[in-house]
Design a protein around this motif. Structure first.
Motif, PDB file in Angstrom:
ATOM      1  N   ALA A  30      -5.637  -1.300   0.427  1.00 35.10           N
ATOM      2  CA  ALA A  30      -6.395  -0.096   0.113  1.00 35.10           C
ATOM      3  C   ALA A  30      -6.622   0.032  -1.394  1.00 35.10           C
ATOM      4  O   ALA A  30      -7.517   0.737  -1.835  1.00 35.10           O
TER       5      ALA A  30
ATOM      6  N   TYR B  74      -1.538   8.516  -1.073  1.00 35.28           N
ATOM      7  CA  TYR B  74      -0.667   7.964  -0.028  1.00 35.28           C
ATOM      8  C   TYR B  74       0.714   8.598  -0.062  1.00 35.28           C
ATOM      9  O   TYR B  74       1.342   8.819   0.962  1.00 35.28           O
ATOM     10  N   LYS B  77       1.391  11.702   1.946  1.00 42.74           N
ATOM     11  CA  LYS B  77       1.141  11.761   3.391  1.00 42.74           C
ATOM     12  C   LYS B  77       2.380  12.104   4.209  1.00 42.74           C
ATOM     13  O   LYS B  77       2.267  12.628   5.298  1.00 42.74           O
ATOM     14  N   THR B 126       4.846   3.831   2.149  1.00 43.73           N
ATOM     15  CA  THR B 126       3.487   4.351   2.358  1.00 43.73           C
ATOM     16  C   THR B 126       2.453   3.231   2.416  1.00 43.73           C
ATOM     17  O   THR B 126       1.629   3.190   3.335  1.00 43.73           O
ATOM     18  N   TRP B 129       3.119   1.117   5.677  1.00 44.40           N
ATOM     19  CA  TRP B 129       2.711   1.745   6.940  1.00 44.40           C
ATOM     20  C   TRP B 129       1.197   1.912   7.044  1.00 44.40           C
ATOM     21  O   TRP B 129       0.630   1.851   8.131  1.00 44.40           O
ATOM     22  N   SER B 130       0.529   2.070   5.907  1.00 44.09           N
ATOM     23  CA  SER B 130      -0.935   2.138   5.963  1.00 44.09           C
ATOM     24  C   SER B 130      -1.502   0.784   6.392  1.00 44.09           C
ATOM     25  O   SER B 130      -2.570   0.711   6.996  1.00 44.09           O
ATOM     26  N   THR B 131      -0.765  -0.301   6.081  1.00 47.85           N
ATOM     27  CA  THR B 131      -1.171  -1.642   6.514  1.00 47.85           C
ATOM     28  C   THR B 131      -0.813  -1.881   7.979  1.00 47.85           C
ATOM     29  O   THR B 131      -1.587  -2.453   8.746  1.00 47.85           O
ATOM     30  N   LYS B 133      -0.788   0.042  10.309  1.00 49.98           N
ATOM     31  CA  LYS B 133      -1.762   0.675  11.205  1.00 49.98           C
ATOM     32  C   LYS B 133      -2.757  -0.350  11.733  1.00 49.98           C
ATOM     33  O   LYS B 133      -3.140  -0.300  12.909  1.00 49.98           O
ATOM     34  N   PHE B 252       0.919   7.913   9.086  1.00 51.97           N
ATOM     35  CA  PHE B 252      -0.144   6.925   8.916  1.00 51.97           C
ATOM     36  C   PHE B 252      -0.805   6.554  10.248  1.00 51.97           C
ATOM     37  O   PHE B 252      -1.570   5.601  10.319  1.00 51.97           O
TER      38      PHE B 252
END
Ligand SMILES: [Zn+2]
Ligand SMILES: [Zn+2]
Lengths: 491, 491
Positions: A30, B74, B77, B126, B129-131, B133, B252
């Protein structure tokens, strides 16, 4: 899966991008320009690291760790260095966040502003030489031979996975010596280490050379490099080794007392390779079906796929496989038995081809009867049936053959793509059609080099070491020249 | 040299700081709170890394690499997470420098301001976990068992080498699971890995336990920890393993399709140890003469010092030493022959004692005659003369004995420093005089815990796993309690 991998001949660039993602090597994060290196990709990088680390230690180097952050003022201490790096620095200005007053999240706390901004290291010469000042007093403290494995950040505007990312992983060696001669020998030794690694482990032939003044590292007296050629005819700088002269020693006032107790500035080198090597590895060998990995760096060297109907057959195969596995592992060969029961053999074959596993062994009902296996090699896609008895010897030999074949194939391609030209017309034509390295006479001036770059996008990749001396005239200006240099479009 | 190392009994804190510097382990850098890990210190850390990395892989984990930078948004969140980390973040706001107009150097280019500020990772939940997803869709993608070795930054106001630094090195495991039970088992497995590493490799006995709500990781449902005791009676948290519940999965939006094709949030864990372990290792065993290293983590396990007059004698010794060296190396034991000719044996002895080398072999003229060597162990400082014939067996056994003895000594000390108390008076008295862990009843409330911390600086280190259940009353409030917990002043 391989489905959807573009063909190299149609769109090389798209082929590369898709391959990196589909083979589970890396992906964009990101954060603009920063990549995520996925487990399979990282396993290859780990193999590279382990091999190089041993080579560094065998040549007398120790690892250490220096800070991520560099005070802004340090960067300015060496005049060329700051020019080279200031334009792409990530700058830390604050050390705290706080809740936004409108409850919308967190904001930078203006009260937590740093007195002096910190730069996220783009390379560590400055912070390391400021440390060496305290470590070096006497000739007995020399040579100082240190390497660090680290992440660095250069704020690139156009990024590509592995090849050019804002953050990348690398190693950077930084050494200090009593004499000019010793420092130059160190620079050359490390270039040799890189070349050996590229050729013997990555299977990528390289040209050893030195950079022109325009292309030199910011702060170096001489930059040595190894240059590789990719399948699309573009060159890739795979490693650099810099002779720093006394530039950083003078900038940070690093002196030693020599045998006569006189103070002298020390002589320095620095040298590095990065996750860019992953890009070179991928592009040098892979094909339209996916990765082709040299056995020396493949995380999985052999995959075994059972072809069966029903659990009983699978069990019989698994029993024989466990013997093969043990024998291979005894030889230090890494093996994966792919007994996933929801996928068909054909799917698995394509999957492991995509991932570049050098050797695939398949065992089915007929093999059970005949005491055989089918062995396929990834590089040539040849396959044949072999007796079960000496599978481990067969595979061991095959891995050696593959390593050699991959290198030889790349070498042949490379050698066929060094083209001598004697006019600027021919130069442009070769660049536009055949690609590869173009060997041409050049008048030695930065202006001519710049002009060629502007007009053709080709840069001087290097002046090869032990270059043949040959009288000639510059293809652009007609001025006299004593040797040819290698031009190419490059990554 | 050991000259000038303060005594532990007089100033433990100064002893530690000096030892870290004099033994060439680490030093402060020019950047506030960031350390330089020197080659000898880094060699110990490398041994720790290699050992742990193997343990992680043996338990099914793979390494990967995630970005250094985290978008500011991030962090917000997960509500607890941002509260825990926002106050100590290094914030990147710009991506370019330019020359100052007054020619005074470089300044931040105001035109190169980032749209969204980036945080240098204080921990990577953060961004990971965004990855995740994108990596997790089906139950077949689980469990996802990933570790990364990385540098992280937490802007600490008061720093100490290894124990608390703004930048430190660590590993962080991040796993995702289909069920709550499996995630809890993973959390416990990794706690076990850490405890085994601490006890069997570092020689540091640890209490396994769970943290109170106040001391929990920001974003975890449960934090498990291992707690060690230093020689000054202060505790040190040596590793943590967090059960994250579904907190980050929800923050996330990470879901998987279960066997019935229904979407479920996944369950997470994270776990880490850092260069802080270096501080624990140093403080747990070392003495007033310097480091005491457990053989399992010593970069040099055996040093051989020749005691000679003249080159002829040195050559005769060197010949015998080369045989010993080969035998030791065959057994996988690392050896250094210290033949520096400008230093006297007494100086070398003190130097290697300072550096904590477990076994020292000395060979002099009389040893040459008698075919013997003198072998000294660093932990007890005992020395004796041994026949040359089976030196390698002697040393091998000695290294085992030292490893065991170091652990047992620390264990005895630790066990003698767990004191049960039943009143607040006694609690304070033990803390002020004897130190160590204080085992006391507590009413389970955060307020009481906070009050004890304010009044005594002691915190609840953990509620030990498999804790004995025992009726009692809180030492502060007199309220009922079902078990004792461990308090201590801590690093
Ligand atoms: Zn100077
Ligand atoms: Zn959700």
């Amino acid at each position: 899966m391989a489905k959807g991998l573009p063909k190299r001949s149609e769109d090389y660039s798209a082929w590369y991008n898709e391959l990196v993602k589909k083979a589970d090597l890396a992906e964009n994060s990101a954060v603009r320009g920063c990549m995520v290196i996925k487990p399979y990709g990282f396993a290859i990088w780990e193999k590279m690291q382990q091999t190089l680390d041993k080579m560094f230690k065998d040549t007398g180097h120790s690892n250490a760790y220096f800070p991520l952050f560099i005070p802004k003022s340090y960067l300015s201490k060496e005049a060329d260095h700051v020019e080279g790096f200031a334009k792409e620095c990530a700058v830390v200005t604050h050390y705290r966040l706080k809740n936004a007053e409108d409850g919308s999240g967190v904001v930078v706390d203006p009260d937590a502003k740093l007195e002096e901004e910190l730069i996220v290291r783009p390379t560590s010469e400055t912070v390391i030489w400021s440390t060496y000042k305290n470590w070096i007093q006497s000739h007995r403290d020399l040579p100082l031979l240190i390497n660090q494995w680290a992440n660095v950040v250069r704020w690139e505007m156009r990024t590509r996975l592995f090849l050019r990312t804002a953050e990348f992983l690398w190693q950077e060696g930084h050494t200090a010596h009593a004499t000019r001669g010793e420092a130059i020998r160190e620079t050359e030794t490390m270039l040799d280490v890189y070349a050996t690694f590229a050729e013997e482990f990555m299977g990528v032939p390289v040209v050893r050379g030195i950079k022109t003044e325009n292309e030199r590292f910011a702060g170096a007296e001489e930059t040595y490099c190894i240059e590789a050629l990719m399948q699309d005819g573009k060159a890739l700088q795979a490693g650099t080794s810099h002779f720093l002269g006394q530039n950083f020693a003078k900038a940070f006032d690093v002196k030693y007392a020599d045998q006569n107790n006189e103070l002298q500035h020390v002589w320095g080198t620095s040298w590095g390779v990065s996750t860019r090597l992953m890009g070179a590895l991928i592009m040098a060998h892979s094909d339209d079906e996916g990765l082709v990995l040299p056995p020396q760096l493949a995380p999985i060297q052999v995959v075994i796929v059972p072809i069966y109907k029903g659990e009983e057959q699978l069990n019989m195969i698994a029993e024989k496989v466990s013997v093969i596995r043990k024998e291979l592992m005894k030889k230090g060969i890494s093996v994966k038995f792919d007994d996933r029961d929801t996928l068909r053999p054909g799917f698995k074959f394509a999957d492991w081809e995509l991932k570049g596993v050098p050797v695939r062994i398949a065992m089915g009902a007929r093999d059970l009867e005949n005491n055989t296996v089918e062995i396929a090699r990834r590089d040539t896609k040849e396959k044949a049936t072999y007796p079960l008895d000496n599978v481990s010897e067969t595979v061991e030999q095959l891995l050696k053959d593959i390593q050699e074949n991959i290198f030889n194939k790349a070498l042949t391609y490379r050698d066929e793509h060094i083209t001598k030209v004697d006019s600027y017309e021919e130069f442009k034509q070769v660049l536009d059609t055949k690609g590869g390295f173009v060997s041409a006479h050049w008048d030695g001036s930065g202006e001519t080099e710049e002009r060629i770059k502007d007009e053709t996008k080709a840069t001087i990749r290097c002046i090869p070491l032990n270059n043949e001396q040959e009288e000639g005239t510059c293809i652009v200006t007609g001025k006299p020249s004593k040797q040819r240099v290698l031009f190419a479009k490059a990554y």
